[in-house]
Structures are given as C-alpha cells and as structure tokens.
Scaffold this motif. Structure first.
Motif, mmCIF file in Angstrom:
data_model
loop_
_atom_site.group_PDB
_atom_site.id
_atom_site.type_symbol
_atom_site.label_atom_id
_atom_site.label_comp_id
_atom_site.label_asym_id
_atom_site.label_seq_id
_atom_site.Cartn_x
_atom_site.Cartn_y
_atom_site.Cartn_z
ATOM 1 N N VAL A 1 0.570 0.892 5.028
ATOM 2 C CA VAL A 1 0.585 0.027 3.432
ATOM 3 C C VAL A 1 1.516 -1.758 2.823
ATOM 4 C CG1 VAL A 1 -0.288 1.998 1.983
ATOM 5 C CG2 VAL A 1 1.615 1.506 2.008
ATOM 6 N N PHE A 2 2.739 -1.622 3.484
ATOM 7 C CA PHE A 2 3.962 -2.326 3.373
ATOM 8 C C PHE A 2 4.237 -2.350 4.624
ATOM 9 C CE2 PHE A 2 7.395 -4.054 2.558
ATOM 10 C CZ PHE A 2 7.841 -3.985 0.370
ATOM 11 N N ILE A 3 4.493 -3.976 5.431
ATOM 12 C CA ILE A 3 4.512 -4.325 5.892
ATOM 13 C C ILE A 3 5.719 -5.314 6.430
ATOM 14 C CG2 ILE A 3 4.026 -6.371 8.377
ATOM 15 C CD1 ILE A 3 1.032 -4.544 8.290
ATOM 16 N N LEU B 1 1.762 -5.978 1.501
ATOM 17 C CA LEU B 1 1.863 -5.334 1.061
ATOM 18 C C LEU B 1 0.219 -4.999 0.853
ATOM 19 C CD1 LEU B 1 4.544 -6.985 -0.357
ATOM 20 C CD2 LEU B 1 4.025 -4.199 -1.830
ATOM 21 N N LYS B 2 -0.249 -4.191 0.649
ATOM 22 C CA LYS B 2 -1.940 -3.343 1.047
ATOM 23 C C LYS B 2 -2.043 -3.409 -0.587
ATOM 24 C CE LYS B 2 -4.659 -1.356 3.419
ATOM 25 N NZ LYS B 2 -4.992 -0.426 4.737
ATOM 26 N N ASP B 3 -3.519 -3.993 -0.813
ATOM 27 C CA ASP B 3 -3.551 -3.668 -2.212
ATOM 28 C C ASP B 3 -3.846 -1.865 -2.950
ATOM 29 O OD1 ASP B 3 -5.526 -2.973 -4.544
ATOM 30 O OD2 ASP B 3 -6.116 -5.706 -4.073
ATOM 31 N N GLU C 1 6.362 1.975 6.886
ATOM 32 C CA GLU C 1 5.139 1.102 6.879
ATOM 33 C C GLU C 1 4.422 1.901 5.838
ATOM 34 O OE1 GLU C 1 4.917 3.406 11.250
ATOM 35 O OE2 GLU C 1 6.645 2.035 9.413
ATOM 36 N N HIS C 2 4.613 3.143 5.689
ATOM 37 C CA HIS C 2 3.531 4.043 4.734
ATOM 38 C C HIS C 2 3.952 4.314 3.537
ATOM 39 C CE1 HIS C 2 1.761 5.172 8.509
ATOM 40 N NE2 HIS C 2 2.911 5.615 9.132
#
Length: 206
Positions: free
Chosen positions: A174-176, A28-30, A127-128
């Motif tokens: 932002v979410f992989i 997860l992206k910060d 993933e967005h």
C-alpha cells in the motif's frame, strides 16, 4: 486522502489505484482498496516462509549479512514484522545473537515497546504499512542512539512502467518508496543514511 507519511493532500494518481505524493515522492494505494485485518492475515498465511528453505534464506541474505557485518551478538535486535517464518532471526539465533520477534498477526507480544534496541530490521514489511509515519515514530523511539534501522523493500525507479511493475501488483503493498522518500525520512526522523540501494536501506539514528 492525505499522504500517510508526510500528510500532504494527494490529488494526482499515477494509475487507477495509486496516488503519487508531491512532497515525499511515495506511491500510495487508495485507502478504499486496503484489505481489512482478516483478509490481510489470510493473504500472509499463504506465504511459504520456511526458515529452512535455501531460496528463502538467500532472498533475505542481504539483511542477515548487514547485521552480521555491523552488529555483534551482545547487541539486542528486533525483527519487526517477522511473519510466520522468521528466517533471519533463526539464522542469527544460531550464531548467538539476541533478537526479539514482533508481528501483529503471528508474534503479537508488544513487550518490545518497553525495550531499547541496538538494531531493528524489517524484511519486506515497510511496503505494507498503512501508517508509515506512526510506524517510524514508534521504531525511532525504541531504537538507541546510533542504532541501525535495516529495511528490505523494493524502491520504485522510473526505469520500469509503474502500472506493470510486479511489486505494485501485490494487493497488500500500500506504500511504495522511492530514493527521495527515504531521503525525506532521514531528514524528518533524524536518521543518517548508511546504505540506500534499490532493495536495501540502512539508516542510523542520530
């Protein structure tokens, strides 16, 4: 920051931008690095998604082929997060399929929330998601029993160094997901896994 899928508190970073969730094994992206809506839409408007482009048709073909194999023209489908160039829907419409469109920026009509679908597909969309749990709850609610959720995204495996992986470098990813993430999703959201590969996932609602 908590995981936006399973709500687990996140403490471990895989690099300066991404956390790794110990529960669902997602990356997860910060949240501090998320784009605002204006910047995000501007990014998507730069995508060259021409529905008549052969290369684009080939790129999205795995999703199109699954629908043609497993679904029939009398069924109702939803292209969720279709973008400005809904190539899959165009090809399905040409074959007599009934498909609705939704995209928060380019096809924002929310009438889809009042319907039930035999299948829902998202091509390079998951993933967005800033809140994948909310998105999955919503999609599950409008999917019929035994309906299919067809997802094209690139799952991360340890075969590639995450920091240098091309998919991680897109600022709007932002979410992989990993294979374990989709196993978690299937269990928590009452789906059966039909297909689980590195670039294509098909789930059936129980």
């Amino acid at each position: 920051m908590n995981c936006t899928l399973c709500q687990t508190p996140l403490a471990t970073k895989i690099d300066v931008e991404y956390y790794i969730c110990p529960t669902c094994n997602a990356y997860l992206k910060d949240k501090e690095l998320y784009y605002n809506q204006e910047k995000e839409k501007s990014h998507y408007e730069c995508h060259n998604n021409d529905v008549n482009d052969i290369g684009y048709q080939n790129f999205t073909a795995p999703v199109t082929n699954v629908i043609l194999d497993l679904c029939t023209p009398d069924m109702l489908g939803l292209d969720y997060g279709c973008g400005k160039g809904p190539v899959i829907t165009k090809q399905l419409h040409d074959k007599g399929y009934k498909v609705d469109l939704y995209d928060p920026y380019f096809y924002p009509d929310t009438a889809y929330l009042t319907k039930e679908y035999d299948y829902i597909f998202s091509c390079e969309v998951f993933e967005h998601f800033y809140n994948p749990k909310a998105e999955l709850d919503k999609l599950s609610n409008i999917l019929k029993r035994d309906g299919l959720l067809i997802i094209k995204t690139h799952l991360y495996t340890n075969q590639v160094d995450f920091k240098n992986w091309y998919y991680r470098k897109d600022k709007t990813h932002v979410f992989i997901y990993t294979f374990d993430t989709f196993k978690y999703i299937a269990e928590q959201f009452n789906f059966e896994i039909v297909t689980l590969t590195e670039k294509l996932v098909v789930l059936k609602k129980n």
